[in-house]
Design an enzyme around this catalytic site. Sequence first.
Site, PDB file in Angstrom:
ATOM      1  N   CYS A 177      -5.343  12.773  12.763  1.00 34.23           N
ATOM      2  CA  CYS A 177      -5.310  11.319  12.589  1.00 34.23           C
ATOM      3  C   CYS A 177      -5.284  10.713  13.995  1.00 34.23           C
ATOM      4  O   CYS A 177      -4.741  11.305  14.920  1.00 34.23           O
ATOM      5  CB  CYS A 177      -4.051  10.954  11.800  1.00 34.23           C
ATOM      6  SG  CYS A 177      -3.798   9.192  11.710  1.00 34.23           S
TER       7      CYS A 177
ATOM      8  N   LYS B 215       0.848  -1.213   0.000  1.00 34.23           N
ATOM      9  CA  LYS B 215       0.000   0.000   0.000  1.00 34.23           C
ATOM     10  C   LYS B 215       0.878   1.255   0.000  1.00 34.23           C
ATOM     11  O   LYS B 215       0.656   2.177  -0.791  1.00 34.23           O
ATOM     12  CB  LYS B 215      -0.884  -0.002   1.245  1.00 34.23           C
ATOM     13  CG  LYS B 215      -1.550   1.329   1.552  1.00 34.23           C
ATOM     14  CD  LYS B 215      -2.454   1.277   2.766  1.00 34.23           C
ATOM     15  CE  LYS B 215      -1.769   1.474   4.058  1.00 34.23           C
ATOM     16  NZ  LYS B 215      -1.462   2.862   4.436  1.00 34.23           N
ATOM     17  N   ASN B 216       1.907   1.273   0.861  1.00 33.99           N
ATOM     18  CA  ASN B 216       2.682   2.497   1.058  1.00 33.99           C
ATOM     19  C   ASN B 216       3.736   2.725  -0.017  1.00 33.99           C
ATOM     20  O   ASN B 216       4.441   3.727   0.014  1.00 33.99           O
ATOM     21  CB  ASN B 216       3.306   2.516   2.454  1.00 33.99           C
ATOM     22  CG  ASN B 216       2.234   2.717   3.522  1.00 33.99           C
ATOM     23  OD1 ASN B 216       1.082   3.010   3.206  1.00 33.99           O
ATOM     24  ND2 ASN B 216       2.605   2.527   4.772  1.00 33.99           N
TER      25      ASN B 216
ATOM     26  N   ASP C 139       4.916   0.653  12.145  1.00 37.08           N
ATOM     27  CA  ASP C 139       3.707   0.000  11.616  1.00 37.08           C
ATOM     28  C   ASP C 139       3.592  -1.454  12.049  1.00 37.08           C
ATOM     29  O   ASP C 139       2.593  -2.097  11.758  1.00 37.08           O
ATOM     30  CB  ASP C 139       3.680   0.071  10.082  1.00 37.08           C
ATOM     31  CG  ASP C 139       3.413   1.474   9.600  1.00 37.08           C
ATOM     32  OD1 ASP C 139       3.534   1.725   8.398  1.00 37.08           O
ATOM     33  OD2 ASP C 139       3.091   2.338  10.446  1.00 37.08           O
TER      34      ASP C 139
ATOM     35  N   ARG D  13      -8.585  -0.603   4.821  1.00 37.48           N
ATOM     36  CA  ARG D  13      -7.733   0.394   4.165  1.00 37.48           C
ATOM     37  C   ARG D  13      -6.381  -0.220   3.806  1.00 37.48           C
ATOM     38  O   ARG D  13      -5.716   0.234   2.889  1.00 37.48           O
ATOM     39  CB  ARG D  13      -7.489   1.587   5.096  1.00 37.48           C
ATOM     40  CG  ARG D  13      -8.728   2.352   5.444  1.00 37.48           C
ATOM     41  CD  ARG D  13      -8.386   3.578   6.234  1.00 37.48           C
ATOM     42  NE  ARG D  13      -7.279   4.304   5.588  1.00 37.48           N
ATOM     43  CZ  ARG D  13      -6.724   5.404   6.085  1.00 37.48           C
ATOM     44  NH1 ARG D  13      -7.151   5.869   7.235  1.00 37.48           N
ATOM     45  NH2 ARG D  13      -5.746   6.017   5.464  1.00 37.48           N
TER      46      ARG D  13
ATOM     47  N   ARG E 232       0.467  14.545  13.086  1.00 39.38           N
ATOM     48  CA  ARG E 232       0.995  14.264  11.737  1.00 39.38           C
ATOM     49  C   ARG E 232       0.931  15.496  10.827  1.00 39.38           C
ATOM     50  O   ARG E 232       0.285  15.507   9.794  1.00 39.38           O
ATOM     51  CB  ARG E 232       0.260  13.079  11.122  1.00 39.38           C
ATOM     52  CG  ARG E 232       0.428  11.826  11.956  1.00 39.38           C
ATOM     53  CD  ARG E 232      -0.308  10.651  11.376  1.00 39.38           C
ATOM     54  NE  ARG E 232       0.371  10.147  10.170  1.00 39.38           N
ATOM     55  CZ  ARG E 232      -0.107   9.131   9.449  1.00 39.38           C
ATOM     56  NH1 ARG E 232      -1.246   8.570   9.790  1.00 39.38           N
ATOM     57  NH2 ARG E 232       0.528   8.717   8.372  1.00 39.38           N
TER      58      ARG E 232
HETATM   59  C1  EPZ Z   1       4.267   6.998   6.489  1.00 36.69           C
HETATM   60  O1  EPZ Z   1       3.457   8.002   7.061  1.00 36.69           O
HETATM   61  C2  EPZ Z   1       3.379   5.784   6.360  1.00 36.69           C
HETATM   62  N1  EPZ Z   1       2.268   6.084   5.451  1.00 36.69           N
HETATM   63  C3  EPZ Z   1       2.858   5.382   7.732  1.00 36.69           C
HETATM   64  O2  EPZ Z   1       2.098   4.199   7.582  1.00 36.69           O
HETATM   65  C4  EPZ Z   1       4.046   5.087   8.645  1.00 36.69           C
HETATM   66  O3  EPZ Z   1       3.571   4.777   9.932  1.00 36.69           O
HETATM   67  C5  EPZ Z   1       4.972   6.311   8.692  1.00 36.69           C
HETATM   68  O4  EPZ Z   1       5.370   6.680   7.356  1.00 36.69           O
HETATM   69  C6  EPZ Z   1       6.239   6.052   9.504  1.00 36.69           C
HETATM   70  O5  EPZ Z   1       6.943   4.970   8.948  1.00 36.69           O
HETATM   71  C7  EPZ Z   1       2.487   6.093   4.112  1.00 36.69           C
HETATM   72  O6  EPZ Z   1       3.593   5.858   3.642  1.00 36.69           O
HETATM   73  C8  EPZ Z   1       1.305   6.393   3.244  1.00 36.69           C
HETATM   74  P1  EPZ Z   1       6.212  10.397   8.574  1.00 36.69           P
HETATM   75  P2  EPZ Z   1       3.996   9.528   7.096  1.00 36.69           P
HETATM   76  O7  EPZ Z   1       6.082  11.644   7.781  1.00 36.69           O
HETATM   77  O8  EPZ Z   1       4.884   9.782   5.936  1.00 36.69           O
HETATM   78  C9  EPZ Z   1       6.349  13.800  11.898  1.00 36.69           C
HETATM   79  C10 EPZ Z   1       0.235   2.830   7.791  1.00 36.69           C
HETATM   80  O9  EPZ Z   1      -0.131   2.230   8.797  1.00 36.69           O
HETATM   81  N2  EPZ Z   1       6.219  14.732  10.761  1.00 36.69           N
HETATM   82  O10 EPZ Z   1       7.381   9.497   8.303  1.00 36.69           O
HETATM   83  O11 EPZ Z   1       2.819  10.413   7.292  1.00 36.69           O
HETATM   84  C11 EPZ Z   1       5.109  12.935  12.051  1.00 36.69           C
HETATM   85  O12 EPZ Z   1       4.159  13.602  12.843  1.00 36.69           O
HETATM   86  C12 EPZ Z   1       0.701   4.256   7.902  1.00 36.69           C
HETATM   87  O13 EPZ Z   1       0.318   2.319   6.640  1.00 36.69           O
HETATM   88  C13 EPZ Z   1       6.210  16.104  11.023  1.00 36.69           C
HETATM   89  O14 EPZ Z   1       6.267  16.548  12.176  1.00 36.69           O
HETATM   90  O15 EPZ Z   1       4.880   9.536   8.400  1.00 36.69           O
HETATM   91  C14 EPZ Z   1       5.654  11.701  12.725  1.00 36.69           C
HETATM   92  O16 EPZ Z   1       5.740  11.937  14.118  1.00 36.69           O
HETATM   93  C15 EPZ Z   1       0.411   4.813   9.273  1.00 36.69           C
HETATM   94  N3  EPZ Z   1       6.101  16.971   9.976  1.00 36.69           N
HETATM   95  C16 EPZ Z   1       7.055  11.560  12.147  1.00 36.69           C
HETATM   96  O17 EPZ Z   1       7.388  12.850  11.610  1.00 36.69           O
HETATM   97  C17 EPZ Z   1       6.026  16.534   8.680  1.00 36.69           C
HETATM   98  O18 EPZ Z   1       5.953  17.382   7.760  1.00 36.69           O
HETATM   99  C18 EPZ Z   1       7.182  10.534  11.010  1.00 36.69           C
HETATM  100  O19 EPZ Z   1       6.116  10.769  10.125  1.00 36.69           O
HETATM  101  C19 EPZ Z   1       6.067  15.150   8.434  1.00 36.69           C
HETATM  102  C20 EPZ Z   1       6.167  14.270   9.486  1.00 36.69           C
END
Ligand code: EPZ
Length: 417
Positions: A117, A22-23, A305, A397, A122
């Site tokens: 979320c 998916k990701n 995850d 999802r 996020r």
């Molecule tokens: C991706 O989400 C995945 N989703 C998530 O999978 C996964 O849990 C996550 O990466 C971490 O591995 C997809 O790829 C579609 P991040 P993402 O940006 O990119 C903070 C699932 O279950 N952050 O790596 O949204 C954020 O709040 C989903 O399939 C900021 O502060 O995660 C978090 O604490 C859930 N500002 C950390 O960084 C930003 O601009 C990592 O988030 C971006 C992120």
Amino acid sequence: MDKLLIEGGVPLVGEVAISGAKNAALPILCASLLCGDTLRLSNIPHLNDISTMLRLIGQMGVVVTMDGNEALTLDSSGLNNPFAPYDMVKTMRASILVLGPLLARCGEARVSLPGGCAIGARPVDQHIKGLQAMGAEITVEGGYVHATASRLRGTRIVTDMVTVTGTENLMMAAVLADGETVIENAAREPEVVDLANCLVSMGAQISGAGTDCIRIQGVDKLHGAAHSVMPDRIETGTYLCAAAATHGNVRLTRTSAVWLDSVVDKLRETGCEIDCQADAIVLKAPQRLKAVSIRTAPYPAFPTDMQAQFMAINCVAEGSAVIRETIFENRFMHAVELIRLGADIRIDANNALVTGVPRLDGATVMATDLRASASLVIAGLVAQGETLIERIYHLDRGYERIEEKLSRLGARVRRVR
Ligand code: EPZ
């Protein structure tokens, strides 16, 4: 709303095929916006999030043609509406991934801010900061990101933290920018690499994907290509955890352990025997699992995850273990539901102390987010008696035909409307 009814106590035994990731599929669908040509994708999983993304890019003018069971073609030559409306974005945060490609291809984009979320705030500040560094004019008003850029300029970007979709958005924006972009502190996740491989097949010039420093040399335009999406490593890990928790013996095909070293290592620590083959993984569980502590962190460390699924294992393993969640601020919502099944879990900020209990007892529980629901499924497969899981739209999802795949492994599970 659909529910899942599970009669627990049956070891998972047999063979099941893993679907596409998916990701990886979600950003790759957005990559189609970058070229006015046809992108042919295979090994696409049938998931609600994928359908949502196809609807989102479809209303922008991309022509989507299903091509057999797991393949589709995307023709974005008619892209004419760089707009991602709130009512579509609110159901799927990954919609923010259209921002970079739309800016690069159309020079403008209006994308709804993803709503909150369950697992955390996020924010998308790193996506915006990086695009502004590349010369985009961005304002946020009325819940929308309004972005314009005559042509993005290559530059050096250091993200404040490792962000998976942030890295993906900036990489896609950079492929058509003027000059070289260097993304430091980049996410190293395999899904980032799969996206980079797809972009390169479309004519992009990218090096360093999979490391924390990705270099992108902008080109004037991309062309069509064909790409097969990588297997879903989190779905793989989820079925491995389900087999471990139920003392089962499974063979997962169309997947690989190469992206799951940290998860395989931890499962071996619980006492599981794992045989990693070229395109399959075999797991044989012990009669009694040992509790194992984990600490989530960006790839290649233990993936956030997989945290909820491992908590379910620790609920029925021997001894106590600490689970430390370092990525999201609120990713323990499955704990209170597991406690309803008889688990012994104590939460202290982003640490969960789990003490194994001799048995779990079925009950009605509620899914709160995608991976939390997977954790409840695993616990339901182990619990004595019936477990009814509500709000399983979260599951749909990210897990293709979960009750069918589990049934094939001998589980007593069915979907009730
Ligand atoms: C991706 O989400 C995945 N989703 C998530 O999978 C996964 O849990 C996550 O990466 C971490 O591995 C997809 O790829 C579609 P991040 P993402 O940006 O990119 C903070 C699932 O279950 N952050 O790596 O949204 C954020 O709040 C989903 O399939 C900021 O502060 O995660 C978090 O604490 C859930 N500002 C950390 O960084 C930003 O601009 C990592 O988030 C971006 C992120």
